[in-house]
Enzyme design. Sequence first.
Site, PDB file in Angstrom:
ATOM      1  N   CYS A 140      -5.533  -3.135   2.380  1.00  9.83           N
ATOM      2  CA  CYS A 140      -5.395  -3.240   3.844  1.00  9.83           C
ATOM      3  C   CYS A 140      -6.742  -3.371   4.569  1.00  9.83           C
ATOM      4  CB  CYS A 140      -4.573  -2.056   4.347  1.00  9.83           C
ATOM      5  SG  CYS A 140      -3.685  -2.409   5.892  1.00  9.83           S
ATOM      6  N   GLU A 164       0.838  -1.204   0.000  1.00 10.07           N
ATOM      7  CA  GLU A 164       0.000   0.000   0.000  1.00 10.07           C
ATOM      8  C   GLU A 164       0.877   1.259   0.000  1.00 10.07           C
ATOM      9  OE1 GLU A 164      -2.332   0.202   3.571  1.00 10.07           O
ATOM     10  OE2 GLU A 164      -3.546   1.894   2.882  1.00 10.07           O
ATOM     11  N   LYS A 173      -9.382   2.252  -2.066  1.00  8.11           N
ATOM     12  CA  LYS A 173      -9.667   1.756  -0.724  1.00  8.11           C
ATOM     13  C   LYS A 173     -11.026   2.285  -0.251  1.00  8.11           C
ATOM     14  CE  LYS A 173      -7.111   1.270   3.658  1.00  8.11           C
ATOM     15  NZ  LYS A 173      -5.795   1.583   4.292  1.00  8.11           N
TER      16      LYS A 173
END
Lengths: 548, 548
Positions: B148, B41, B112
């Site tokens: 994540c 990331e 995300k």
Amino acid sequence: MRIALAQLNYIIGDFDLNTSKIIETIETCRQQGAELVVFAELSVCGYPPRDFLEFDDFIDKSYQAIDAIAAQCNGIAAIVGAPSRNPDIKGKNLFNSAWLLADGKVHSLAHKALLPTYDIFDEYRYFEPCRTFDCITYKGLKIALTICEDIWNLVPDPLYVASPMDVLHAQHPDLMINIAASPFNYDQQVTRLGILRTNTAQYRIPLVYVNQVGAQTELLFDGNSCVLDSDGNTIASCNAFAEGICLFDFDAGTKTIQSELPVPTTETTKTALIHDALVMGIRDYFAKMGFTKAILGLSGGIDSAVTLALAAEALGSENVYAVLLPSEYSSGHSVDDAVALAVNLNCKYDIISIKDGYTSILGSLQPYFKDLPFSVAEENIQARVRAVLLMGLANKFGYILLNTSNKSEAAVGYGTLYGDMCGGISVLGDVYKTEVYELAHHINREQEIIPVNSIVKPPSAELRPGQKDSDSLPEYDILDKILYNYIELRQSPADLIASGFDEATVKRVLRMVNMNEWKRHQTPPILRVSPKAFGQGRRMPIVGRYLS
Amino acid sequence: MRIALAQLNYIIGDFDLNTSKIIETIETCRQQGAELVVFAELSVCGYPPRDFLEFDDFIDKSYQAIDAIAAQCNGIAAIVGAPSRNPDIKGKNLFNSAWLLADGKVHSLAHKALLPTYDIFDEYRYFEPCRTFDCITYKGLKIALTICEDIWNLVPDPLYVASPMDVLHAQHPDLMINIAASPFNYDQQVTRLGILRTNTAQYRIPLVYVNQVGAQTELLFDGNSCVLDSDGNTIASCNAFAEGICLFDFDAGTKTIQSELPVPTTETTKTALIHDALVMGIRDYFAKMGFTKAILGLSGGIDSAVTLALAAEALGSENVYAVLLPSEYSSGHSVDDAVALAVNLNCKYDIISIKDGYTSILGSLQPYFKDLPFSVAEENIQARVRAVLLMGLANKFGYILLNTSNKSEAAVGYGTLYGDMCGGISVLGDVYKTEVYELAHHINREQEIIPVNSIVKPPSAELRPGQKDSDSLPEYDILDKILYNYIELRQSPADLIASGFDEATVKRVLRMVNMNEWKRHQTPPILRVSPKAFGQGRRMPIVGRYLS
């Protein structure tokens, strides 16, 4: 209906004090015929409560305080701010809520939708955003009740996808009420009034705005609570930087507002605003930490002079102790200027030479330093011996040390960590050097308090013979413009060079700013007066290498 | 398809370095037959970039880096992390994105959705959450590409309303790929593997997980990138605390994974994990700040002993300089123990008495202190004279001072600001005193490096005759349990008392924790090894009065 705006100064986590203040204010307003009293955002627990919100016990105590306040709401209603628990298992566990209390109990709740999470704000850290919106009706009055940021999305580049007031407006409310915790900066009063007027222009109903007042460490709240009519005219308002109550009468039929109170005139110059904000900031820091007495090192220079004058105004000159700490490199006039200022302000002062401490430390290091040339190490030792002496007096006699560094120095790392960067609170850390001069002139506006010599002489750290700040830094009028464009405006090196600054100077200054993050990490909290202060509102990597 | 996991150590904002590393790794993987390489990331800019994300120029540079990397992706694809601009005028201006680069250009993007905004995370400060989800198909492989936190919402009390993997799963992907920047704490490896397995159990397809490694000031990233098959078995993984590449072959038809590499065995004890994390933390802080040499004050006590041993391991004993700074209150065995340790570790050491500096400072203050009794002021002066001497050597010779305070002291404010609380980085500030002893035993696991006497003697600050920590604090085994329950578990006083702790002790300890926020505000960054460290992950009001 007579409605009161209650602009109070809360202490974070002191539920007993906040509850008593709120209940007393409800009583006062009741006696003046009010039927509804409006308090600020998170007034019950104080704003910002930060990670205390993660403690169940803290939330329990807030609920108990709400019950205690509600019990006093008979024949009068109150709108207070406090967290509330989110009944949905999904999402964050809390809402940031406005509670309407009436008839001895909770009448209704409105939750905040737009959660500021930028600069000094961390609200999405704690709160779930509200996604459904309903007006609240109390005694026939239909209220669009919102919280702070909820009415701030009417801009060309909106930060949020949702617009709560659009939804509420479709339900035809009589009145907007917004409870807020909107911190001061020198642009904020104009910006905020612009936002309030954008709302009245958009929704064509009056707007009641209640902000908190007082300092919460570095965050300064100016208050400036007010009522606007549907044309955006300010009908009544509270004074800036002071607690106060302001009443008005609202006719829901005609949607008109009447107030007998004159609207106070607000300080308009940026320098006067900064001055008033810093005085409040010093005063509240000491009051809320439970201290009364300040100590500072007075050098004869402009920064410590302005800090002393502000502290004397905030705490009373009898509570401020100035210590002159000359070295062999201090100029004679520095001591004279410092003494003259202390005398002008009627502050106690002493002169303690750092010679013995400096010589002794250097002696202990002599076997290692040997005959290496004088360097920044010796400069820093002088500044650190001063700090040891000041902190010794502070610890012995119960003073809090005031930090006197300015924003220009903090930006480029021109200061000694554990030396002149020490202190319980930084008074001028958000004030550029050129703005410090403006403050000095403001302090001297009626008479010469700060000796003119402190203002006109070339700035110097006086840590080596004949030293001047301009030996190692660009002139402050250039430096401060570059810093402002980089820090406040976030311009790129290319932007800065295109606007006429010397390329080598730009690169050198930006490199200094980025490389000194580690130093700023250890500075005291800085009273925030600008839109972008060092501290919690500017979060930079320490090991980052952008532009370095 | 052969896929590579690239677990690298990035430098925030150093686009040249990060880009070179990524391109070199792509080449290495190509030579090993990989068709897809997965990076962590925000790998292009380093994680966390913090407020650099607010600079347009920083984002421009990130886009340029993406172009440079994409240009190298011919015959091989790469997934990298970088910010991307949000094309919608509403909402935050950036997404936190995974970029699939192939055929010399950007093939596709995934944003995300779940933005951690708690503890040390501030992602909603910068990024708009993604609300629509589509699998990415590359060379016939259908990938559920997430970032994540997006796969962390499968818990009984979910933090978020959305669940991106549920939406992606409905599109029948072959494989999950999650790119992460998931920092270490001593519980995290077990927690994280549990989350990964919850996902494979829920979605029944393999999962590729790539984390970054290395320290970003206080944040320590352990890596532990891995591939799980659809049954949740770890098929391949990278070593903890080190850069590495790990390849595997994926058969999309059978959804099976094969790897020739043995799965490394991971350190399992909490103390060993903390040890390895701290060594990496020290090493990377120095490397990324551009320094090589450390200095510290060695007292003969356990904290500085453990710090020295860790620093010697991280930097090489030839790069660590121990200075013994005895006072008249130092016991003889303290100096002996300190010398023995420095000799055991083969570190350079010197002994510099603080007597002259201390006497001289006291002499300068004598006209004011007069015959007032010895107090905390004199104690602090000793600690501060030590700091002036250490910083003098640091400044003269280019050392960085290591802070040696432990978490128990930091919690209750048992330390001198501008004295023993100084340093560029705090090594043990997230390690309770009882855990420091465990570290000492771990360091001595094969031979006595830290003298046993430093471990077994009663802890003392040695700032007044016969002083022991237990004179002013509860015994550490009690204190640390109260602190853990309050700080890590956020228990209330009532909880603590109900679990058997003495009421007066509980109230005294909690009051000390809350009252010393102002001191912790000025401490160095603390290497984070626990789930709740002091610093950016624990944000408390300084003027708050809850439980005080």
